[in-house]
Design an enzyme around this catalytic site. Structure first.
Site, PDB file in Angstrom:
ATOM      1  N   LYS A  22      10.211   4.813  50.520  1.00  9.18           N
ATOM      2  CA  LYS A  22      11.431   5.631  50.591  1.00  9.18           C
ATOM      3  C   LYS A  22      11.081   7.107  50.751  1.00  9.18           C
ATOM      4  O   LYS A  22      11.619   7.787  51.625  1.00  9.18           O
ATOM      5  CB  LYS A  22      12.255   5.444  49.308  1.00  9.18           C
ATOM      6  N   ASN A  23      10.171   7.605  49.917  1.00  6.79           N
ATOM      7  CA  ASN A  23       9.963   9.057  49.913  1.00  6.79           C
ATOM      8  C   ASN A  23       9.163   9.554  51.123  1.00  6.79           C
ATOM      9  O   ASN A  23       9.047  10.750  51.325  1.00  6.79           O
ATOM     10  CB  ASN A  23       9.353   9.508  48.578  1.00  6.79           C
ATOM     11  N   CYS A 116      19.384  12.053  42.591  1.00  2.73           N
ATOM     12  CA  CYS A 116      19.571  11.612  41.207  1.00  2.73           C
ATOM     13  C   CYS A 116      19.683  12.814  40.270  1.00  2.73           C
ATOM     14  O   CYS A 116      18.960  13.805  40.436  1.00  2.73           O
ATOM     15  CB  CYS A 116      18.393  10.744  40.766  1.00  2.73           C
ATOM     16  N   ARG A 121      16.417  20.431  39.166  1.00  2.00           N
ATOM     17  CA  ARG A 121      15.936  20.257  40.540  1.00  2.00           C
ATOM     18  C   ARG A 121      16.228  21.447  41.464  1.00  2.00           C
ATOM     19  O   ARG A 121      16.884  21.300  42.507  1.00  2.00           O
ATOM     20  CB  ARG A 121      16.460  18.942  41.146  1.00  2.00           C
ATOM     21  N   ASP A 304       8.227   8.537  39.050  1.00  2.69           N
ATOM     22  CA  ASP A 304       9.178   7.525  39.531  1.00  2.69           C
ATOM     23  C   ASP A 304       8.899   6.134  38.953  1.00  2.69           C
ATOM     24  O   ASP A 304       9.729   5.231  39.078  1.00  2.69           O
ATOM     25  CB  ASP A 304       9.153   7.443  41.071  1.00  2.69           C
ATOM     26  N   ARG A 396      19.389   2.578  46.792  1.00  2.00           N
ATOM     27  CA  ARG A 396      18.822   3.721  47.495  1.00  2.00           C
ATOM     28  C   ARG A 396      17.314   3.576  47.664  1.00  2.00           C
ATOM     29  O   ARG A 396      16.727   4.171  48.567  1.00  2.00           O
ATOM     30  CB  ARG A 396      19.106   5.013  46.716  1.00  2.00           C
TER      31      ARG A 396
HETATM   32  N1  EPU Z   1      10.760  22.187  41.560  1.00  2.00           N
HETATM   33  C1  EPU Z   1      11.117  23.504  41.410  1.00  2.00           C
HETATM   34  N2  EPU Z   1      11.418  24.230  42.534  1.00  2.00           N
HETATM   35  C2  EPU Z   1      11.380  23.695  43.783  1.00  2.00           C
HETATM   36  C3  EPU Z   1      10.993  22.341  43.935  1.00  2.00           C
HETATM   37  C4  EPU Z   1      10.694  21.607  42.803  1.00  2.00           C
HETATM   38  O1  EPU Z   1      11.182  24.018  40.292  1.00  2.00           O
HETATM   39  O2  EPU Z   1      11.664  24.409  44.758  1.00  2.00           O
HETATM   40  C5  EPU Z   1      10.492  21.373  40.388  1.00  2.00           C
HETATM   41  C6  EPU Z   1      11.612  20.315  40.210  1.00  2.00           C
HETATM   42  O3  EPU Z   1      12.700  20.846  39.496  1.00  2.00           O
HETATM   43  C7  EPU Z   1      10.930  19.217  39.472  1.00  2.00           C
HETATM   44  C8  EPU Z   1       9.496  19.300  39.983  1.00  2.00           C
HETATM   45  O4  EPU Z   1       9.346  20.598  40.564  1.00  2.00           O
HETATM   46  O5  EPU Z   1      10.937  19.478  38.088  1.00  2.00           O
HETATM   47  C9  EPU Z   1       9.175  18.224  40.987  1.00  2.00           C
HETATM   48  O6  EPU Z   1       9.882  18.416  42.168  1.00  2.00           O
HETATM   49  P1  EPU Z   1       9.314  17.982  43.587  1.00  2.00           P
HETATM   50  O7  EPU Z   1       9.749  19.016  44.546  1.00  2.00           O
HETATM   51  O8  EPU Z   1       7.872  17.641  43.490  1.00  2.00           O
HETATM   52  O9  EPU Z   1      10.125  16.667  43.834  1.00  2.00           O
HETATM   53  P2  EPU Z   1      11.216  16.378  44.927  1.00  2.00           P
HETATM   54  O10 EPU Z   1      10.712  16.733  46.266  1.00  2.00           O
HETATM   55  O11 EPU Z   1      12.540  16.928  44.514  1.00  2.00           O
HETATM   56  C10 EPU Z   1      10.288  13.975  45.381  1.00  2.00           C
HETATM   57  C11 EPU Z   1      10.899  12.611  45.378  1.00  2.00           C
HETATM   58  C12 EPU Z   1      11.238  12.210  43.965  1.00  2.00           C
HETATM   59  C13 EPU Z   1       9.967  12.249  43.130  1.00  2.00           C
HETATM   60  C14 EPU Z   1       9.295  13.623  43.226  1.00  2.00           C
HETATM   61  C15 EPU Z   1       7.967  13.706  42.505  1.00  2.00           C
HETATM   62  C16 EPU Z   1      12.029  12.574  47.489  1.00  2.00           C
HETATM   63  C17 EPU Z   1      13.291  12.600  48.243  1.00  2.00           C
HETATM   64  N3  EPU Z   1      12.104  12.645  46.179  1.00  2.00           N
HETATM   65  O12 EPU Z   1      11.300  14.819  44.817  1.00  2.00           O
HETATM   66  O13 EPU Z   1      11.716  10.883  44.028  1.00  2.00           O
HETATM   67  O14 EPU Z   1      10.286  12.019  41.779  1.00  2.00           O
HETATM   68  O15 EPU Z   1       9.089  13.965  44.607  1.00  2.00           O
HETATM   69  O16 EPU Z   1       7.098  12.735  42.973  1.00  2.00           O
HETATM   70  O17 EPU Z   1      10.959  12.457  48.071  1.00  2.00           O
HETATM   71  C18 EPU Z   1      12.751   8.977  43.140  1.00  2.00           C
HETATM   72  O18 EPU Z   1      12.306   8.356  44.124  1.00  2.00           O
HETATM   73  O19 EPU Z   1      13.271   8.408  42.148  1.00  2.00           O
HETATM   74  C19 EPU Z   1      12.647  10.434  43.138  1.00  2.00           C
HETATM   75  C20 EPU Z   1      13.356  11.202  42.310  1.00  2.00           C
END
Ligand code: EPU
Length: 417
Positions: A22-23, A116, A121, A304, A396
């Protein structure tokens, strides 16, 4: 609203084949907007996030076909158009259109991304990086407008190795002038997968999968093909289920190297795993013992998989300390596990799980995608019937979940409530 009805304690044997990640796919589809050429993405999982992205791409003018896990994208008539809240609020990954439309058209307009509700975030790292590349970014009433005359590569240091920001900056920088270096980049395997697609499209990227990624801008990209890597979170969830209910349950189509943080914890707890080239054979383990689990960024234990793992820990004898370090709100499933018979004390982002405790079927409610997976695992090992409400989240991220599990012996129904 959808509901899972699970009759628990069924032995599972046979084979579960893992779909595409998915990601990865949620970034690969928007990344195709960098070119008007034809892109073909193989091993695309049939999940609702993909269905939503197809709608978004069609809204932008793409012609899409999706058959037998192959997604063909024809972007001849792709237009840069504002992406409204109805779309962007449906999934987190809508933020990748900022990088791809911004990179291609030097203009993008998109409302705040959904996903989610597992924490605040913020997307500040994405926005700061876009500004460093030359975008003017204006936020008004939850909509971001990005404009640039041209983009210019430079060194960008991340305070935190954000998965989304790493991918978004790679996508935006491939068409920038000069060289962009991302320092303290995220190293998740999905990043390498997106980089490979961009490279196939003609981009110049080195170091994806390491903490330093160097992107040398090119003038334009062309159509390309890519295979989505196996979903390590789907695989991990089924390996956890197999270690509690399996009898030689085969989890196939995986990359076991991406699962070491999980498999080594399961083995520490007493699970016996048999490895083949691209599959793992798992059986119900007896006398499981407590292990401590702390989620963190790759190659650490994935956030995750934290929630399904917490259900596994209820079956381990002793006290396991469970700690989530990425998100603020990833323990909202714990009270439901306790109503099913678990003994878990939680505070802030930590929990002490005292096991082993038998679980009993109850009515519970899923608050997010991986909470749904955790309660699914709980319902499957519980005695009696478990009803998991509000479970559309699970669609999802887990393709064809009910059939995959029922085909190996589970008794699960997905119904509209
Ligand atoms: N963060 C910030 N600022 C930013 C970006 C992130 O403070 O600009 C913080 C977030 O608040 C969070 C942490 O950094 O506390 C991790 O965020 P990250 O950007 O690494 O995650 P993401 O891109 O929002 C993706 C996956 C998530 C998965 C995370 C970590 C997608 C669409 N989502 O999220 O997937 O948990 O990486 O591996 O790729 C899931 O599949 O259940 C899911 C939530």
């Amino acid at each position: 609203m959808k509901k899972l009805i699970i009759k628990g304690s069924k032995e599972l044997s046979g084979e579960i084949h893992i779909g595409g990640a998915k990601n990865s796919v949620v970034a690969l589809i928007p990344a195709s907007c960098l070119t008007k050429g034809k892109c073909v993405i193989h091993n695309v999982p049939d999940i609702s996030d993909v269905a939503m992205l197809i709608q978004m791409m069609e809204y932008l003018g793409s012609k899409i076909t999706y058959e037998n896990e192959v997604l063909t994208i024809d972007n001849q008539n792709l237009k840069e158009k504002p992406i409204p809240t109805e779309f962007s609020s449906c999934l987190r990954a809508s933020y990748y259109f900022m990088g791809s439309l911004g990179g291609h058209f030097k203009h993008a307009e998109i409302s705040y991304p959904g996903g989610c509700t597992i924490g605040a975030r913020p997307i500040d790292i994405h926005l700061d990086s876009f500004k460093k590349l030359g975008f003017k970014v204006v936020e008004k009433d939850g909509t971001y407008t990005m404009n640039a005359m041209k983009l210019k590569g430079r060194d960008i240091f991340f305070d935190f190795p954000s998965v989304g920001a790493t991918i978004n900056v790679m996508i935006a920088a491939v068409l920038a002038e000069g060289t962009t270096k991302i320092i303290n980049a995220a190293r998740e395997p999905e990043i390498q997968n997106v980089a490979d697609f961009l490279i196939n499209m003609g981009a110049k990227i080195e170091g994806a999968g390491t903490a330093e990624i160097v992107i040398t801008g090119v003038k334009e990209l062309h159509g390309a093909e890519v295979d989505v890597i196996p979903d390590r979170i789907e695989a991990g969830t089924y390996i956890i289920i197999g270690s509690l209910l399996g009898k030689n349950l085969k989890i196939s189509g995986i990359n076991k190297d991406n699962l070491i943080s999980l498999t080594s914890k399961l083995e520490d707890a007493g699970v016996k795993l048999k490895y083949n080239k691209d599959s793992i054979l798992v059986s119900k383990a007896r006398n499981l013992k407590a292990v401590n689990v702390k989620t963190t960024f790759y190659p650490g234990f994935p956030t995750d998989l934290g929630q399904p793992m917490s259900t596994f820990l209820t079956q381990c004898k002793g006290e396991s300390l469970f700690e989530e370090t990425i998100y603020e709100n990833r323990l909202r499933h714990i009270p439901y596990l306790n109503t099913m018979g678990a003994r878990i004390q939680s505070w802030e982002k930590k929990a002490v799980i005292i096991g082993s405790t038998p679980l009993r079927g109850r009515k519970v409610k899923a608050t997010d995608l991986r909470a749904s997976a955790s309660l699914l695992v709980a319902g499957m090992i519980a005695t009696g019937t478990t009803e998991v409400d509000n479970v559309e989240h699970i669609l999802r991220g887990y393709e064809n979940l009910v059939d995959k599990l029922n085909n190996v012996g589970a008794d699960i129904k997905l119904i509209d409530d």
